[in-house]
Design a protein around this motif. Structure first.
Motif, PDB file in Angstrom:
ATOM      1  N   GLY A 451       1.027  -1.473   0.273  1.00  0.00           N
ATOM      2  CA  GLY A 451       0.181  -0.074  -0.036  1.00  0.00           C
ATOM      3  C   GLY A 451       0.455   1.375   0.017  1.00  0.00           C
ATOM      4  N   ASP A 452       2.321   1.317   0.571  1.00  0.00           N
ATOM      5  CA  ASP A 452       3.330   2.723   0.923  1.00  0.00           C
ATOM      6  C   ASP A 452       3.498   2.841  -0.761  1.00  0.00           C
ATOM      7  OD1 ASP A 452       2.529   3.219   2.970  1.00  0.00           O
ATOM      8  OD2 ASP A 452       3.923   1.809   3.447  1.00  0.00           O
ATOM      9  N   THR A 453       3.866   1.580  -2.152  1.00  0.00           N
ATOM     10  CA  THR A 453       3.800   2.127  -3.126  1.00  0.00           C
ATOM     11  C   THR A 453       3.505   3.061  -4.412  1.00  0.00           C
ATOM     12  OG1 THR A 453       4.407  -0.515  -3.641  1.00  0.00           O
ATOM     13  CG2 THR A 453       4.245   0.790  -5.307  1.00  0.00           C
ATOM     14  N   VAL A 454       4.125   4.653  -3.898  1.00  0.00           N
ATOM     15  CA  VAL A 454       4.035   5.320  -4.873  1.00  0.00           C
ATOM     16  C   VAL A 454       4.016   5.293  -6.238  1.00  0.00           C
ATOM     17  CG1 VAL A 454       4.899   8.048  -5.271  1.00  0.00           C
ATOM     18  CG2 VAL A 454       5.735   6.491  -3.475  1.00  0.00           C
ATOM     19  N   LEU A 455       2.727   6.393  -7.051  1.00  0.00           N
ATOM     20  CA  LEU A 455       1.932   6.400  -7.859  1.00  0.00           C
ATOM     21  C   LEU A 455       2.006   7.296  -8.543  1.00  0.00           C
ATOM     22  CD1 LEU A 455      -1.224   4.641  -7.286  1.00  0.00           C
ATOM     23  CD2 LEU A 455       0.797   2.919  -8.346  1.00  0.00           C
ATOM     24  N   GLY A 456       2.534   7.250  -9.782  1.00  0.00           N
ATOM     25  CA  GLY A 456       2.532   8.764 -10.803  1.00  0.00           C
ATOM     26  C   GLY A 456       1.753   9.144 -11.421  1.00  0.00           C
ATOM     27  N   PRO A 457       1.408  10.301 -11.880  1.00  0.00           N
ATOM     28  CA  PRO A 457       0.101  10.639 -12.783  1.00  0.00           C
ATOM     29  C   PRO A 457      -0.684  10.014 -13.556  1.00  0.00           C
ATOM     30  CG  PRO A 457       1.857  12.457 -12.912  1.00  0.00           C
ATOM     31  CD  PRO A 457       2.839  10.429 -12.646  1.00  0.00           C
ATOM     32  N   GLY A 458      -2.104  10.436 -12.575  1.00  0.00           N
ATOM     33  CA  GLY A 458      -3.201   8.974 -13.426  1.00  0.00           C
ATOM     34  C   GLY A 458      -2.406   7.777 -13.425  1.00  0.00           C
ATOM     35  N   GLY A 459      -2.068   7.454 -11.999  1.00  0.00           N
ATOM     36  CA  GLY A 459      -2.173   5.724 -11.855  1.00  0.00           C
ATOM     37  C   GLY A 459      -0.570   5.365 -12.276  1.00  0.00           C
ATOM     38  N   ALA A 460       0.295   6.189 -12.905  1.00  0.00           N
ATOM     39  CA  ALA A 460       1.159   5.323 -13.844  1.00  0.00           C
ATOM     40  C   ALA A 460       2.337   4.845 -12.642  1.00  0.00           C
ATOM     41  CB  ALA A 460       2.102   6.193 -14.232  1.00  0.00           C
ATOM     42  N   GLY A 461       2.019   3.113 -13.191  1.00  0.00           N
ATOM     43  CA  GLY A 461       3.311   2.310 -12.089  1.00  0.00           C
ATOM     44  C   GLY A 461       2.168   1.040 -12.294  1.00  0.00           C
ATOM     45  N   LEU A 462       0.581   1.044 -12.702  1.00  0.00           N
ATOM     46  CA  LEU A 462      -0.161   0.462 -12.499  1.00  0.00           C
ATOM     47  C   LEU A 462      -0.759   0.214 -14.091  1.00  0.00           C
ATOM     48  CD1 LEU A 462      -2.702   0.744  -9.569  1.00  0.00           C
ATOM     49  CD2 LEU A 462      -0.958  -0.568  -9.200  1.00  0.00           C
ATOM     50  N   SER A 463      -1.254  -1.005 -14.012  1.00  0.00           N
ATOM     51  CA  SER A 463      -1.549  -1.210 -15.289  1.00  0.00           C
ATOM     52  C   SER A 463      -3.064  -0.857 -15.421  1.00  0.00           C
ATOM     53  CB  SER A 463      -1.615  -2.973 -15.987  1.00  0.00           C
ATOM     54  OG  SER A 463      -2.826  -3.574 -15.432  1.00  0.00           O
ATOM     55  N   LEU A 464      -3.352  -1.148 -17.040  1.00  0.00           N
ATOM     56  CA  LEU A 464      -5.274  -0.504 -16.698  1.00  0.00           C
ATOM     57  C   LEU A 464      -5.854  -1.141 -15.948  1.00  0.00           C
ATOM     58  CD1 LEU A 464      -6.762   1.285 -18.595  1.00  0.00           C
ATOM     59  CD2 LEU A 464      -7.048   0.060 -20.603  1.00  0.00           C
ATOM     60  N   GLY A 465      -5.938  -2.780 -15.921  1.00  0.00           N
ATOM     61  CA  GLY A 465      -7.202  -3.673 -15.156  1.00  0.00           C
ATOM     62  C   GLY A 465      -6.656  -3.360 -13.961  1.00  0.00           C
ATOM     63  N   GLN A 466      -5.327  -2.857 -13.322  1.00  0.00           N
ATOM     64  CA  GLN A 466      -5.209  -2.879 -11.904  1.00  0.00           C
ATOM     65  C   GLN A 466      -5.602  -1.421 -11.418  1.00  0.00           C
ATOM     66  OE1 GLN A 466      -0.705  -3.325 -12.285  1.00  0.00           O
ATOM     67  NE2 GLN A 466      -0.699  -5.351 -11.880  1.00  0.00           N
ATOM     68  N   ARG A 467      -5.584  -0.799 -12.124  1.00  0.00           N
ATOM     69  CA  ARG A 467      -5.784   1.098 -12.349  1.00  0.00           C
ATOM     70  C   ARG A 467      -8.209   0.666 -12.077  1.00  0.00           C
ATOM     71  NH1 ARG A 467      -2.992   4.907 -16.385  1.00  0.00           N
ATOM     72  NH2 ARG A 467      -1.129   3.917 -16.689  1.00  0.00           N
ATOM     73  N   GLN A 468      -7.935  -0.365 -12.822  1.00  0.00           N
ATOM     74  CA  GLN A 468      -9.518  -0.758 -12.917  1.00  0.00           C
ATOM     75  C   GLN A 468     -10.193  -1.070 -11.264  1.00  0.00           C
ATOM     76  OE1 GLN A 468     -12.017   0.268 -14.174  1.00  0.00           O
ATOM     77  NE2 GLN A 468     -14.083  -0.378 -14.368  1.00  0.00           N
ATOM     78  N   ARG A 469      -9.319  -2.030 -10.790  1.00  0.00           N
ATOM     79  CA  ARG A 469      -9.989  -3.029  -9.358  1.00  0.00           C
ATOM     80  C   ARG A 469      -9.281  -1.451  -8.729  1.00  0.00           C
ATOM     81  NH1 ARG A 469      -6.398  -8.356 -10.291  1.00  0.00           N
ATOM     82  NH2 ARG A 469      -6.968  -9.419 -12.803  1.00  0.00           N
ATOM     83  N   LEU A 470      -8.861  -1.069  -8.667  1.00  0.00           N
ATOM     84  CA  LEU A 470      -8.138  -0.194  -7.478  1.00  0.00           C
ATOM     85  C   LEU A 470     -10.040   0.538  -7.296  1.00  0.00           C
ATOM     86  CD1 LEU A 470      -5.016   1.530  -6.465  1.00  0.00           C
ATOM     87  CD2 LEU A 470      -7.257   3.132  -6.419  1.00  0.00           C
ATOM     88  N   GLY A 471     -10.202   1.556  -8.173  1.00  0.00           N
ATOM     89  CA  GLY A 471     -10.730   2.146  -8.642  1.00  0.00           C
ATOM     90  C   GLY A 471     -11.863   1.319  -8.006  1.00  0.00           C
ATOM     91  N   LEU A 472     -12.723   0.439  -8.307  1.00  0.00           N
ATOM     92  CA  LEU A 472     -13.974  -1.138  -7.860  1.00  0.00           C
ATOM     93  C   LEU A 472     -13.406  -0.608  -6.232  1.00  0.00           C
ATOM     94  CD1 LEU A 472     -13.403  -3.578 -10.829  1.00  0.00           C
ATOM     95  CD2 LEU A 472     -15.888  -1.548 -10.332  1.00  0.00           C
ATOM     96  N   ALA A 473     -12.238  -1.243  -5.781  1.00  0.00           N
ATOM     97  CA  ALA A 473     -12.063  -1.736  -4.102  1.00  0.00           C
ATOM     98  C   ALA A 473     -12.181  -0.227  -3.059  1.00  0.00           C
ATOM     99  CB  ALA A 473     -10.350  -1.810  -3.665  1.00  0.00           C
ATOM    100  N   ARG A 474     -11.918   0.558  -3.867  1.00  0.00           N
ATOM    101  CA  ARG A 474     -12.418   2.301  -3.534  1.00  0.00           C
ATOM    102  C   ARG A 474     -13.981   2.239  -2.992  1.00  0.00           C
ATOM    103  NH1 ARG A 474      -9.086   7.071  -5.891  1.00  0.00           N
ATOM    104  NH2 ARG A 474     -10.820   6.560  -7.458  1.00  0.00           N
ATOM    105  N   THR A 475     -14.557   1.930  -4.293  1.00  0.00           N
ATOM    106  CA  THR A 475     -15.636   2.069  -4.434  1.00  0.00           C
ATOM    107  C   THR A 475     -16.898   1.009  -3.534  1.00  0.00           C
ATOM    108  OG1 THR A 475     -15.274   3.027  -6.413  1.00  0.00           O
ATOM    109  CG2 THR A 475     -17.815   2.162  -5.802  1.00  0.00           C
ATOM    110  N   LEU A 476     -15.983  -0.323  -3.909  1.00  0.00           N
ATOM    111  CA  LEU A 476     -17.007  -1.126  -2.658  1.00  0.00           C
ATOM    112  C   LEU A 476     -16.767  -1.245  -1.266  1.00  0.00           C
ATOM    113  CD1 LEU A 476     -16.240  -4.631  -4.964  1.00  0.00           C
ATOM    114  CD2 LEU A 476     -18.735  -3.463  -4.602  1.00  0.00           C
ATOM    115  N   GLY A 477     -15.537   0.047  -0.944  1.00  0.00           N
ATOM    116  CA  GLY A 477     -15.010  -0.375   0.519  1.00  0.00           C
ATOM    117  C   GLY A 477     -15.797   1.086   0.705  1.00  0.00           C
ATOM    118  N   SER A 478     -16.585   1.492  -0.029  1.00  0.00           N
ATOM    119  CA  SER A 478     -17.121   3.400   0.332  1.00  0.00           C
ATOM    120  C   SER A 478     -18.023   2.855   0.924  1.00  0.00           C
ATOM    121  CB  SER A 478     -17.683   3.934  -0.626  1.00  0.00           C
ATOM    122  OG  SER A 478     -18.570   5.159  -0.472  1.00  0.00           O
TER     123      SER A 478
END
Length: 539
Positions: A451-478
């Motif tokens: 969780g301490d991994t630093v991402l760049g602008p627009g989620g640079a460092g993650l693939s497109l699918g990984q960014r989608q999963r991150l957004g889903l985790a944020r929504t499902l945990g809301s």
């Protein structure tokens, strides 16, 4: 800028004060220096340092005051420029992002160019052009008045030559203004094309067309280069003209003073004072003309910024409140006009709490637009959307936004750690469960620092699918009782898609209102209610 920015008002008032000190010191220095030189030449018996010590001390004090005032004015100009640029950029961003998403898409390129590149041109405007302008307003008239007190004929010569400089400044300024506007337009077009090209590189590469837009980008770059070089040519030529006019005016004064000194028609003190003051009359106007070109790009960008700020007022915000938890949302004849017609067109349906509602339909039907209407970001052109009987357009934005979680097709990710992005919109109820439901737990396990991994602008460092999963985790945990998801499983494999859809069903059974945009068969199969969305093309 005087009307809209307090930072600019403070800067201008202080700059005028320092400009007055600089002018006073310049005139006083010329008068004292003329008196000193004339005295030494006229009376050889007084050529001692002790005799002229008071005058020398006064002259040194005036020069120190002149240097300090200029230094302070330069520092103030830098601070004023930074404050004005930051204030104006913030107002542009605030004004543009507060509008309807349809307008944001239209104004994105212009706002990007103005904020990133254009407003930086205001720095020469504040640090060079405005101080020169204040000097011209204060020093030129003051120097003329003092010169008239010592040598009226020389003053008349200056008054004849002086109007030529503003005349040529106006003619040159008109041409420069058009060139600056053309350069800003070329830069806006070039940036827009580059952004579109960068965004579409994966698609172009997959189709083998990555080199296709290169010629068009080269043409736009060449057009911008030609416009910039044309502006530079005008700047260099105008500087030459202004220098010649100023030199010509000072030379006329020098010839006049010299001839009248020969025939004894003027005293040495008066002649030297007029000769020393003549450059102070021409210099501020000449500097205004020179600095005008450096400032014109910033002034053009400022005009574009105010056009964006004043171009369209945001829709009036409502004051009503409604509880999303357990509320019934009704769509009645909802229509939103776009470039090609209404999308959606006449949409009606009911979104029940505790159920998964799927909005489906062909591409461009208005499914994503329907979500923005539900979120209170887009005002419908026809029909209504009500929450527990209260129209969405009448809801106070902040309380309503606090009750929903919206996942767009491309999740919003900021530079920072993964944990900061997960909690971007507030703390999650159960981070581990949300990550597991979205399939993001496997991604966290693969990241070097979790969780301490630093991402760049627009989620640079993650693939497109990984960014989608991150957004889903944020929504499902809301904790929000209303979930709006736009194509949430578009970039997921079948196994992860099944886990996400199961988690959405569990949220619905727990009492949340879940609205999903989708057309894939697994998404439609998990729906409790399916609403068909259609558009109406404009003929």
């Amino acid at each position: 800028m005087w009307r809209e920015s307090p930072a600019v008002r403070r800067f201008l008032l202080a700059s005028v004060g320092y400009g007055a000190l600089v002018s006073l010191a310049a005139i006083a220095g010329s008068v004292l220096l003329a008196a000193l030189v004339a005295g030494v030449i006229s009376d050889p018996s007084t050529r001692t340092v002790a005799h002229w010590a008071p005058l020398l001390a006064g002259l040194a004090a005036v020069w120190v005051l002149h240097a300090l005032a200029q230094w302070r004015q330069a520092r103030l100009s830098q601070r004023g420029a930074s404050a004005a640029i930051a204030d104006l950029a913030a107002r542009v961003l605030e004004s543009v992002t507060a509008r309807d998403p349809r307008l944001i898409a239209e104004q994105r390129d212009a706002a990007t160019t103005v904020v990133i590149d254009g407003l930086d041109g205001l720095r020469p405007y504040f640090t060079a052009y405005l101080p020169a302008l204040f000097q011209a307003v204060i020093l030129t008239p003051a120097a003329l008045v003092v010169m008239a007190c010592f040598d009226l004929p020389a003053t008349l010569i200056v008054l004849v030559a002086l109007p030529l400089i503003p005349l040529f400044m106006v003619l040159i300024g008109l041409a420069t203004r058009d060139r600056s506007a053309a350069a800003l337009t070329a830069m806006t077009t070039l940036r827009a094309r580059m952004l579109d090209l960068i965004a579409g590189i994966p698609t172009l590469v997959s189709l083998g067309r990555a080199a296709g837009p290169a010629d068009r980008i080269a043409e736009l770059g060449a057009a911008h280069r030609r416009s910039a070089m044309a502006t530079l040519r005008i700047a260099f030529l105008s500087t030459l003209v202004l220098e010649l006019l100023a030199t010509f005016g000072v030379a006329l004064v020098a010839v006049s003073v010299g001839l009248r000194l020969v025939y004894g028609e003027v005293t040495l003190v008066a002649g030297l004072t007029a000769l020393l003051l003549a450059p102070d009359v021409f210099w501020p106007l000449r500097r205004v003309g020179v600095e005008f070109h450096a400032a014109q790009d910033g002034q053009t960008a400022a005009e574009a910024a105010f056009a964006l700020i004043d171009g369209a007022e945001p829709a009036p915000a409502g004051i009503a409140r409604a509880q999303a938890a357990g509320a019934r949302i009704e769509l009645d004849g909802l229509s939103v006009e776009g470039r090609d017609g209404a999308a959606p067109a006449g949409l009606s349906g009911v979104i029940e709490p505790g159920r998964v509602t799927v909005l489906t339909g062909p591409n461009g039907a208005g499914k994503s637009t329907t979500l923005t209407v539900l979120a209170g970001l887009t005002r419908p052109d026809a029909g209504t959307v009500t929450v527990a009987g209260v129209p969405v357009t009448e809801l106070a934005p902040e309380p309503w936004w606090a009750q929903l979680s919206w996942l767009p097709q491309r999740p919003v990710l900021i530079p920072g750690t993964v944990t900061e992005n997960l909690e971007l919109f507030g703390p999650l109820t159960d981070v581990e469960s949300a990550c597991a439901a979205a399939g993001f737990d496997a991604v966290l396990a693969e990241l070097p620092d979790g969780g301490d991994t630093v991402l760049g602008p627009g989620g640079a460092g993650l693939s497109l699918g990984q960014r989608q999963r991150l957004g889903l985790a944020r929504t499902l945990g809301s904790r929000a009782p209303l979930l709006l998801l736009d194509e949430p499983t578009a970039h997921l494999d079948a196994g992860t898609e099944a886990r996400v859809l199961t988690a959405l069903g569990e949220r619905a059974r727990a009492g949340a209102t879940v609205v999903v945009v989708g057309h894939r068969r697994p998404v439609l199969d998990c729906a409790d209610t399916v609403i068909e969305v259609a558009s109406h093309a404009r003929r």
